[in-house]
Design a protein around this motif. Structure first.
Motif, PDB file in Angstrom:
ATOM      1  N   UNK A 165       0.356 -10.628  -1.915  1.00 27.80           N
ATOM      2  CA  UNK A 165       0.004 -10.226  -3.274  1.00 27.80           C
ATOM      3  C   UNK A 165      -1.468 -10.523  -3.566  1.00 27.80           C
ATOM      4  N   UNK A 166      -1.948 -11.658  -3.073  1.00 25.82           N
ATOM      5  CA  UNK A 166      -3.367 -11.981  -3.261  1.00 25.82           C
ATOM      6  C   UNK A 166      -4.250 -10.936  -2.575  1.00 25.82           C
ATOM      7  N   UNK A 167      -3.793 -10.424  -1.446  1.00 24.99           N
ATOM      8  CA  UNK A 167      -4.580  -9.431  -0.722  1.00 24.99           C
ATOM      9  C   UNK A 167      -4.731  -8.163  -1.562  1.00 24.99           C
ATOM     10  N   UNK A 168      -3.654  -7.762  -2.259  1.00 22.66           N
ATOM     11  CA  UNK A 168      -3.737  -6.602  -3.147  1.00 22.66           C
ATOM     12  C   UNK A 168      -4.730  -6.863  -4.275  1.00 22.66           C
ATOM     13  N   UNK A 169      -4.635  -8.063  -4.873  1.00 24.03           N
ATOM     14  CA  UNK A 169      -5.540  -8.409  -5.975  1.00 24.03           C
ATOM     15  C   UNK A 169      -6.985  -8.435  -5.497  1.00 24.03           C
TER      16      UNK A 169
ATOM     17  N   UNK B 169      -8.194   4.500   1.293  1.00 23.21           N
ATOM     18  CA  UNK B 169      -8.482   3.324   0.468  1.00 23.21           C
ATOM     19  C   UNK B 169      -9.708   3.541  -0.411  1.00 23.21           C
ATOM     20  N   UNK B 170     -10.771   4.093   0.163  1.00 21.48           N
ATOM     21  CA  UNK B 170     -11.998   4.278  -0.613  1.00 21.48           C
ATOM     22  C   UNK B 170     -11.754   5.196  -1.812  1.00 21.48           C
ATOM     23  N   UNK B 171     -11.011   6.269  -1.579  1.00 20.83           N
ATOM     24  CA  UNK B 171     -10.737   7.213  -2.679  1.00 20.83           C
ATOM     25  C   UNK B 171      -9.869   6.562  -3.747  1.00 20.83           C
ATOM     26  N   UNK B 172      -8.837   5.787  -3.319  1.00 18.45           N
ATOM     27  CA  UNK B 172      -7.940   5.116  -4.277  1.00 18.45           C
ATOM     28  C   UNK B 172      -8.720   4.092  -5.093  1.00 18.45           C
ATOM     29  N   UNK B 173      -9.547   3.300  -4.419  1.00 20.89           N
ATOM     30  CA  UNK B 173     -10.332   2.290  -5.133  1.00 20.89           C
ATOM     31  C   UNK B 173     -11.324   2.947  -6.088  1.00 20.89           C
ATOM     32  N   UNK B 174     -11.899   4.070  -5.677  1.00 18.35           N
ATOM     33  CA  UNK B 174     -12.837   4.772  -6.558  1.00 18.35           C
ATOM     34  C   UNK B 174     -12.125   5.237  -7.820  1.00 18.35           C
ATOM     35  N   UNK B 175     -10.926   5.809  -7.650  1.00 17.78           N
ATOM     36  CA  UNK B 175     -10.171   6.289  -8.806  1.00 17.78           C
ATOM     37  C   UNK B 175      -9.768   5.126  -9.711  1.00 17.78           C
ATOM     38  N   UNK B 176      -9.346   4.019  -9.111  1.00 18.32           N
ATOM     39  CA  UNK B 176      -8.940   2.862  -9.910  1.00 18.32           C
ATOM     40  C   UNK B 176     -10.125   2.211 -10.589  1.00 18.32           C
ATOM     41  N   UNK B 177     -11.260   2.257  -9.929  1.00 17.93           N
ATOM     42  CA  UNK B 177     -12.457   1.620 -10.468  1.00 17.93           C
ATOM     43  C   UNK B 177     -12.831   2.202 -11.819  1.00 17.93           C
TER      44      UNK B 177
ATOM     45  N   UNK C 105      12.463  -1.841  -2.296  1.00 22.48           N
ATOM     46  CA  UNK C 105      12.675  -3.072  -3.053  1.00 22.48           C
ATOM     47  C   UNK C 105      11.321  -3.666  -3.437  1.00 22.48           C
ATOM     48  N   UNK C 106      11.342  -4.825  -4.060  1.00 16.78           N
ATOM     49  CA  UNK C 106      10.106  -5.418  -4.583  1.00 16.78           C
ATOM     50  C   UNK C 106       9.096  -5.693  -3.465  1.00 16.78           C
ATOM     51  N   UNK C 107       9.580  -6.231  -2.354  1.00 15.10           N
ATOM     52  CA  UNK C 107       8.683  -6.510  -1.226  1.00 15.10           C
ATOM     53  C   UNK C 107       8.079  -5.220  -0.672  1.00 15.10           C
ATOM     54  N   UNK C 108       8.879  -4.149  -0.664  1.00 16.02           N
ATOM     55  CA  UNK C 108       8.358  -2.866  -0.169  1.00 16.02           C
ATOM     56  C   UNK C 108       7.205  -2.381  -1.040  1.00 16.02           C
ATOM     57  N   UNK C 109       7.340  -2.538  -2.348  1.00 18.68           N
ATOM     58  CA  UNK C 109       6.283  -2.085  -3.262  1.00 18.68           C
ATOM     59  C   UNK C 109       4.976  -2.824  -2.998  1.00 18.68           C
ATOM     60  N   UNK C 110       5.086  -4.125  -2.749  1.00 15.67           N
ATOM     61  CA  UNK C 110       3.875  -4.915  -2.462  1.00 15.67           C
ATOM     62  C   UNK C 110       3.258  -4.475  -1.136  1.00 15.67           C
ATOM     63  N   UNK C 111       4.095  -4.321  -0.117  1.00 13.65           N
ATOM     64  CA  UNK C 111       3.592  -3.915   1.190  1.00 13.65           C
ATOM     65  C   UNK C 111       2.966  -2.523   1.146  1.00 13.65           C
ATOM     66  N   UNK C 112       3.605  -1.579   0.430  1.00  8.32           N
ATOM     67  CA  UNK C 112       3.064  -0.222   0.334  1.00  8.32           C
ATOM     68  C   UNK C 112       1.723  -0.217  -0.399  1.00  8.32           C
ATOM     69  N   UNK C 113       1.634  -1.015  -1.470  1.00  4.35           N
ATOM     70  CA  UNK C 113       0.359  -1.092  -2.200  1.00  4.35           C
ATOM     71  C   UNK C 113      -0.732  -1.661  -1.308  1.00  4.35           C
ATOM     72  N   UNK C 114      -0.371  -2.680  -0.533  1.00  3.68           N
ATOM     73  CA  UNK C 114      -1.347  -3.279   0.381  1.00  3.68           C
ATOM     74  C   UNK C 114      -1.792  -2.280   1.438  1.00  3.68           C
ATOM     75  N   UNK C 115      -0.836  -1.523   2.015  1.00  7.50           N
ATOM     76  CA  UNK C 115      -1.181  -0.520   3.022  1.00  7.50           C
ATOM     77  C   UNK C 115      -2.076   0.563   2.448  1.00  7.50           C
ATOM     78  N   UNK C 116      -1.767   0.954   1.221  1.00  3.93           N
ATOM     79  CA  UNK C 116      -2.548   2.026   0.587  1.00  3.93           C
ATOM     80  C   UNK C 116      -4.002   1.587   0.393  1.00  3.93           C
ATOM     81  N   UNK C 117      -4.194   0.322   0.029  1.00  6.57           N
ATOM     82  CA  UNK C 117      -5.545  -0.174  -0.213  1.00  6.57           C
ATOM     83  C   UNK C 117      -6.252  -0.603   1.066  1.00  6.57           C
ATOM     84  N   UNK C 118      -5.507  -0.652   2.185  1.00 10.06           N
ATOM     85  CA  UNK C 118      -6.099  -1.082   3.456  1.00 10.06           C
ATOM     86  C   UNK C 118      -6.361   0.082   4.409  1.00 10.06           C
ATOM     87  N   UNK C 119      -5.754   1.227   4.132  1.00 10.65           N
ATOM     88  CA  UNK C 119      -5.895   2.389   5.011  1.00 10.65           C
ATOM     89  C   UNK C 119      -7.285   3.005   4.804  1.00 10.65           C
TER      90      UNK C 119
END
Length: 345
Positions: free
Chosen positions: A123-127, A97-105, A79-93
């Motif tokens: 949501x602010x944490x993801x941003x 996280x470093x590889x994901x941020x590098x690709x997004x950068x 659900x919507x909350x799951x998507x936010x939590x998963x995105x946060x976990x992905x960027x916090x792991x």
């Protein structure tokens, strides 16, 4: 308790009767003290009832959320909350996280946060994690200036909506300002003080209402009317009380039709009567050519929700032959004619 209190829970103003008060004047101090005790006891009973209901609700929620989680897992749903939590976990792991941020950068040049007053801390944490490279001074592409634009109005916050916390708006503004300053960049804080739709009279009332409401998260910003000469007026009507007892309806009346004494019916009739009076005894309003008599299309009736008084206002306006748009959304299955057809089938 019923002898002392109205259905709304307030003390009866006409109890005892005037004759009883005169005949038993020596007992009135004790009676009034008893009435006050009954009133306070009712408040405590209501609080106890609310706390018991809250406990039951939390017990139910604990069982329900577990069943809800299991149902999503069986179906592989998020659900919507799951998507936010998963995105946060992905960027916090730390492992990814470093590889994901590098690709997004390499693909994000601009971040836009709209309706920021309703953004939750998660949501602010993801941003914040997505924008970390923005303020680091260097990124995957040195020739591109990355930007972040945040727009929001705390006065319009839907408090607790999806975890919204307007205080996070201010906290993140300070955090972005600090980080951008460390990277040699600047954070521009722009405010839109002008209102293009309200007159000075209405804005002054809003300012008066929230003048002492610092605890609500408002910083006391000013409200300026763009149309300074636009006239306006605010009328505060007395509250229509809930009737102690409504007249009994005829056996053939629909059960869901409110009686004429119902507070919604009374207020709706007052609104419709006021509109018709302003049209029949023309009230002049500003126009490009100077002024003109008010017309039905000039009225806008705002309600908190589609239920409640909403259908009563439509009915009252139609009874007074006032043109009204009517409901823009209908529950077809709830209409009497549709239900009759369903019963027939």
């Amino acid at each position: 308790m019923a002898a002392f209190l109205t259905q709304a829970g307030t003390l009866k103003a006409r109890f005892p009767t005037k004759k009883t008060k005169d005949d038993a004047a020596h007992l009135m101090p004790q009676i009034e003290a008893l009435m006050d005790r009954v009133f306070l006891a009712r408040q405590k009973l209501l609080s106890l009832d609310a706390s018991e209901r809250t406990v039951v609700l939390h017990q139910f929620a604990q069982r329900f959320t577990q069943a809800y989680i299991r149902a999503k897992q069986r179906r592989g749903w998020l659900d919507f909350d799951d998507l936010i939590q998963k995105a946060r976990q992905l960027l916090s792991d730390d492992r990814v996280a470093a590889w994901v941020l590098y690709r997004l950068d390499g693909g994000i040049d601009h971040i836009l946060v709209d309706e920021a007053q309703d953004t939750s801390p998660t949501q602010w944490d993801v941003i914040r994690r997505l924008a970390e490279e923005f303020s680091s001074g260097e990124g995957a592409r040195a020739d591109v200036t990355r930007t972040i634009f945040v727009v929001g109005d705390k006065k319009q916050s839907i408090y607790s909506f999806q975890g919204a916390d307007p205080r996070e708006f201010d906290r993140m503004q300070r955090e972005f300002g600090t980080k951008l300053g460390e990277a040699g960049q600047s954070l521009r804080d722009e405010t839109l003080d002008y209102s293009f739709r309200s007159s000075p009279a209405i804005l002054r009332l809003v300012d008066e209402v929230f003048k002492e409401a610092g605890h609500a998260g408002f910083d006391g910003g000013q409200h300026l009317a763009f149309n300074t000469d636009l006239p306006g007026r605010v009328d505060l009507w007395p509250l229509v009380p809930k009737p102690e007892k409504e007249d009994e309806q005829e056996w053939f009346d629909p059960l869901d039709r409110r009686s004429p004494e119902h507070q919604f019916r009374v207020l709706a009739k007052q609104v419709a009567t006021q509109i018709k009076r302003m049209i029949d005894d023309p009230v002049l309003i500003p126009d490009k050519a100077g002024s003109r008599p008010v017309q039905p299309r000039d009225f806008l009736i705002l309600v908190q929700r589609r239920g409640g008084i909403f259908p009563d206002i439509i009915r009252a306006c139609k009874e007074m032959e006032l043109p009204i748009a009517g409901a823009d959304r209908l529950k077809v299955g709830a209409e009497i004619a549709v239900r009759d057809l369903g019963a027939l089938l």
